[in-house]
Scaffold this motif. Sequence first.
Motif, PDB file in Angstrom:
ATOM      1  N   GLU A 110       0.824  -1.212   0.000  1.00 11.77           N
ATOM      2  CA  GLU A 110       0.000   0.000   0.000  1.00 11.77           C
ATOM      3  C   GLU A 110       0.858   1.261   0.000  1.00 11.77           C
ATOM      4  O   GLU A 110       0.555   2.232  -0.703  1.00 11.77           O
ATOM      5  N   SER A 111       1.934   1.240   0.766  1.00 12.33           N
ATOM      6  CA  SER A 111       2.768   2.447   0.858  1.00 12.33           C
ATOM      7  C   SER A 111       3.454   2.759  -0.464  1.00 12.33           C
ATOM      8  O   SER A 111       3.626   3.928  -0.829  1.00 12.33           O
ATOM      9  N   SER A 139      -5.518  -6.890 -13.866  1.00  7.64           N
ATOM     10  CA  SER A 139      -5.884  -7.734 -12.734  1.00  7.64           C
ATOM     11  C   SER A 139      -6.949  -7.088 -11.855  1.00  7.64           C
ATOM     12  O   SER A 139      -7.532  -7.760 -10.999  1.00  7.64           O
ATOM     13  N   VAL A 140      -7.235  -5.809 -12.070  1.00  7.82           N
ATOM     14  CA  VAL A 140      -8.290  -5.146 -11.287  1.00  7.82           C
ATOM     15  C   VAL A 140      -9.649  -5.775 -11.543  1.00  7.82           C
ATOM     16  O   VAL A 140     -10.565  -5.656 -10.723  1.00  7.82           O
ATOM     17  N   ALA A 156     -13.186  -6.011  -9.664  1.00  3.27           N
ATOM     18  CA  ALA A 156     -13.356  -6.973  -8.571  1.00  3.27           C
ATOM     19  C   ALA A 156     -11.988  -7.517  -8.180  1.00  3.27           C
ATOM     20  O   ALA A 156     -11.701  -8.704  -8.372  1.00  3.27           O
ATOM     21  N   PRO A 157     -11.124  -6.661  -7.641  1.00  2.00           N
ATOM     22  CA  PRO A 157      -9.755  -7.096  -7.330  1.00  2.00           C
ATOM     23  C   PRO A 157      -9.746  -8.207  -6.284  1.00  2.00           C
ATOM     24  O   PRO A 157     -10.456  -8.139  -5.282  1.00  2.00           O
ATOM     25  N   ARG A 163      -5.914  -4.694  -5.581  1.00  5.54           N
ATOM     26  CA  ARG A 163      -6.619  -3.665  -4.799  1.00  5.54           C
ATOM     27  C   ARG A 163      -5.815  -2.367  -4.771  1.00  5.54           C
ATOM     28  O   ARG A 163      -6.379  -1.267  -4.819  1.00  5.54           O
ATOM     29  N   SER A 164      -4.498  -2.482  -4.691  1.00  2.00           N
ATOM     30  CA  SER A 164      -3.661  -1.276  -4.668  1.00  2.00           C
ATOM     31  C   SER A 164      -3.779  -0.507  -5.971  1.00  2.00           C
ATOM     32  O   SER A 164      -3.760   0.735  -5.980  1.00  2.00           O
ATOM     33  N   LYS A 165      -3.908  -1.213  -7.088  1.00  2.00           N
ATOM     34  CA  LYS A 165      -4.034  -0.543  -8.377  1.00  2.00           C
ATOM     35  C   LYS A 165      -5.369   0.197  -8.492  1.00  2.00           C
ATOM     36  O   LYS A 165      -5.436   1.306  -9.032  1.00  2.00           O
ATOM     37  N   VAL A 166      -6.440  -0.412  -7.997  1.00  2.00           N
ATOM     38  CA  VAL A 166      -7.744   0.258  -8.019  1.00  2.00           C
ATOM     39  C   VAL A 166      -7.701   1.524  -7.171  1.00  2.00           C
ATOM     40  O   VAL A 166      -8.144   2.604  -7.596  1.00  2.00           O
TER      41      VAL A 166
END
Length: 491
Positions: A110-111, A139-140, A156-157, A163-166
């Motif tokens: 995340e960071s 992949s999102v 729908a990650p 999820r980080s990309k979304v």
Amino acid sequence: MTVQEHAPGTDLARSGPREPRRVVVTGAGGYLGSVLVPRLLSASHRVVAVDRFYFGREALATVEGNDNLRIVESDVRDLPDSALTGMNVGICLAALSNDPAGAIDESWTESVNVDAAVAFARLAKGHGAHLFLFASSCSVYGMNDAKFLNEGAEVAPLTAYARSKVAAEQAIAAEAGPRFRTVSLRMGTLFGASPRMRYDLMINAMTASAVLHQKVHVDGDGRQRRPLLHVADAADAYVRLVNDPDAVSADAAVYNMVSINASVREIAEEVAERVPGAELTSAGTLLDTRDYAADASALRRDTGIVAGRQPAEGIQEILNSATEDGLTPADVTRANTVRTLLAQARKPAAEGGEPVRRHFLPLATADIGQAEEAEVVETLRSGWLTTGPRTKRSPSLGRAWRATIAATCSAVACGRSARMPFGMRTPRHGLNGTRRSSTASCRTIDRTMITSATDRGERRLPRATARVLTCWRRMSTRGSGPRAGRMCSRR
């Protein structure tokens, strides 16, 4: 093989820019970055290449002496302001790339993938950049039954990486405006040769396995589909958008970018066919059940960008490279992203590893009134923390302060979080984020208090002070635990 192919495109990097631009690229030494940077330089742009270079600087060796290139060895979370001065375009490639890497430590993911990417976008905007390109991922979409997913499909990650990309896409888009356009490119799984080679990507991994072990393995029946993208097609697309930022009319755009959609088995059969002596093997267990295909027609319609290179080209590139350079299993291991990042995560911060905290955290943050604050300051100035005229004058405050000392130091030594009198709270980690240094700090206080008491001529340490010292010594020799924590922080 039966695949969804896109018509071959022109060399997207061939058309030069209207004028040279200053482009800041993070992740410049990575798999895509090391292909992109030389193309940007060939298009006459001035490039600032930012990377931690976990895999070394050799990936940019062919262009390192270029007068239009400045290499900055820095974590993307600590971008130096000097690297951003005068920038026109920002390209964010830096990330903990792929699902296994993103799963090493989700807070680390995340960071880097979210916080640093968004901070880079904001810094670019503040420095007057007019365009920001973000490397996202198909992949999102996760698992989806639709034949082809366009940019309007629901995301729908399934993994920390996706999820980080979304999250980064959404936050970066929020920064967009008429003078600062953002484009998120949802790329398929990359393949093909690169100066910073990766063998943990599907086509590359299959080809390396075929060369080294004469086997191409497929989990399950291999019918699950994947959007794929040649790394050179990806680099050309970024150059095209830098050359002609007006190709995208929307302030905040999101595009799929794919060379081909194909099933895992189709790719495996292609590899086995092209690598002499390789055979196809399969197992009944399906480890990765994702099945989706991406529609890249919007990018072609709006910008004219067509990613036309096919898997056969990437397979042949890797085969040629493996033959010429004598690919070995050790080469594959050294190039493994997850292995390198795990080593980085385990390395002590003092030796260049990932620190527990990246920014200073004070030992405690006080929330006390002015009267208490003044009394504490005077007590500290007097040099008499647990006995003496200051504490005798204000017994209640003296007891509270003694308890604060005991609880603070025990919490530091235990590496725990404890509630302090006056609403003070210690951090979970110590003075510089490591338990070892926290204990060492308390040992220093231990020696200081003993010396101070001796200098004052006291034959016996005050009871509160003695309890604190006993606590520190016990935890130094026996470790910490709930019992020790309760004992140390009681009044």
